[in-house]
Enzyme design. Structure first.
Site, mmCIF file in Angstrom:
data_model
loop_
_atom_site.group_PDB
_atom_site.id
_atom_site.type_symbol
_atom_site.label_atom_id
_atom_site.label_comp_id
_atom_site.label_asym_id
_atom_site.label_seq_id
_atom_site.Cartn_x
_atom_site.Cartn_y
_atom_site.Cartn_z
ATOM 1 C CB ILE A 87 -20.040 48.474 41.281
ATOM 2 C CG1 ILE A 87 -19.722 49.310 42.083
ATOM 3 C CG2 ILE A 87 -21.268 47.549 41.533
ATOM 4 C CD1 ILE A 87 -20.746 50.846 42.276
ATOM 5 C CE LYS A 88 -12.639 44.927 42.461
ATOM 6 N NZ LYS A 88 -13.477 43.617 42.551
ATOM 7 N NE ARG A 89 -20.343 50.540 37.261
ATOM 8 C CZ ARG A 89 -20.659 49.153 36.915
ATOM 9 N NH1 ARG A 89 -19.335 48.184 37.348
ATOM 10 N NH2 ARG A 89 -21.429 48.577 36.451
#
Lengths: 245, 245
Positions: B68-70
């Protein structure tokens, strides 16, 4: 004006109606709306339905910044850009540039859209990386600012209102870049300080407040109170801009 | 095994069925599944329904990394953690740490879950920021590696397979941290190089391939071909690990 619904304050069934009331009350004073998508994602698919309804309630002519802070590469960045501009139809987005231009380029391929790249954020631990001194004598956020702004005139920068010295520094480095300045209101950033630090040139800055407007009052007058808080902040910002010229 | 559906290859109505066939064929060989959420978000809410169905098809006992690379802060980071671990029920996630520990802490509050922080990614422009020389004599990705790993034993690092020298460097700095290594296969990373660079200690590394397995063949035998590609990559990785000991 941030549209960032607090998880504890809403049943998901009531969220869109709450936002609609907030939008109706604040639209006369809001230059831009900025929903942070995290607050909708936390409710799962029903939350994204509420985002859909929220976006539909924003009057045409008021732009929407999708606060998505995405950052990925290649076909993945293209997918995020497609979601932002073709599904949600945001006018601009926030992005995390740690992976470099590859992250931002697919968003810049959409004409008429904008991207704000995280530069110096408003949180306590932002210093851990963003204020690292580089071998070339600058700090990391300064290098990010100059590099990201060089990619395209459609790139703006996110610089938190709680760091007025760094805001001033970014403005010195880049006199004309558009700044997105969150952190006014509940996070403690002061409007007049922000305007003085970031320059009073019209159109050079978007100042965001979320909680201090959306939850200005808890009772049945929440929308009226939000409208009043939005009007006050707008007046404060305009007065500060006039005074600073 | 990445579950990253190509936008051009699927009608959204058929996506979940394609993924189910891929999962059935690859489950005997996959240590972990890693859907990148961007490829579902690009289809809007129907895409996220397909993600739901995809996750439901993964056999119990095979962990899922939500790619998700949030990266956000405070209550927003809490919202993203809620979405990742309570809505999607991922076992671990990928995160972008540019905003420091504040970004990662809400994810670490979930016991038994993990977070892989972006360190040195597999794309060409990753060097723009990640390889900036710091005043203290290290490169930014080295500083990120050591800092992020110090936050918790539940923190791993993302280091691309296309940068074997940097992979070796991270392993030197942090002999026991878990590495998530994407970029094998279509992106050009070579399995035996990755295993030698990152160390052959069992459990110290997750190697990911997506397109080279999901689209190993275009015809009606796509699932069989995916299973065969997954088996081959597993065998290659295991042989390289044995040889490197």
């Amino acid at each position: 004006m941030g549209l960032d619904p607090d998880f504890k304050k809403h049943r998901i069934e009531d969220l869109a109606a709450y936002n609609r009331a907030i939008i109706a009350a604040t639209a006369p004073y809001a230059a831009v709306y900025k929903p942070n998508i995290a607050f909708y994602e936390q409710h799962g698919i029903p939350g994204l339905r509420a985002l859909e309804e929220t976006l539909a309630a924003i009057p045409a002519g008021i732009p929407v910044i999708g606060d998505i802070k995405r950052g990925d590469i290649g076909s993945t960045a293209e997918a995020y850009a497609r979601a932002a501009f073709e599904i949600w139809k945001f006018d601009a987005v926030t992005l995390n540039g740690y992976q470099g231009l590859d992250t931002v380029a697919p968003f810049l391929a959409y004409e008429g859209k904008g991207a704000y790249v995280l530069c110096r954020t408003s949180n306590p631990s932002s210093r851990e990386f963003q204020e690292q001194p580089l071998a070339n004598g600058t700090l990391l956020f300064e290098h990010v600012a100059v590099t990201a702004a060089s990619w395209s005139p459609a790139v703006g920068l996110v610089v938190g209102a709680t760091a007025p010295a760094e805001l001033r520094r970014v403005r010195e480095l880049l006199p004309t870049v558009t700044l997105l300045v969150p952190g006014v209101g509940a996070q403690g950033g002061r409007p007049e300080e922000v305007v003085v630090a970031a320059g009073a040139v019209p159109g050079s800055m978007v100042v965001n407040a979320s909680r201090s407007i959306m939850y200005a009052a808890d009772g049945p007058d929440f929308a009226e109170a939000a409208g009043e808080a939005a009007r006050q902040l707008r007046d404060e910002l305009n007065a500060a801009a006039l005074a600073a010229r």
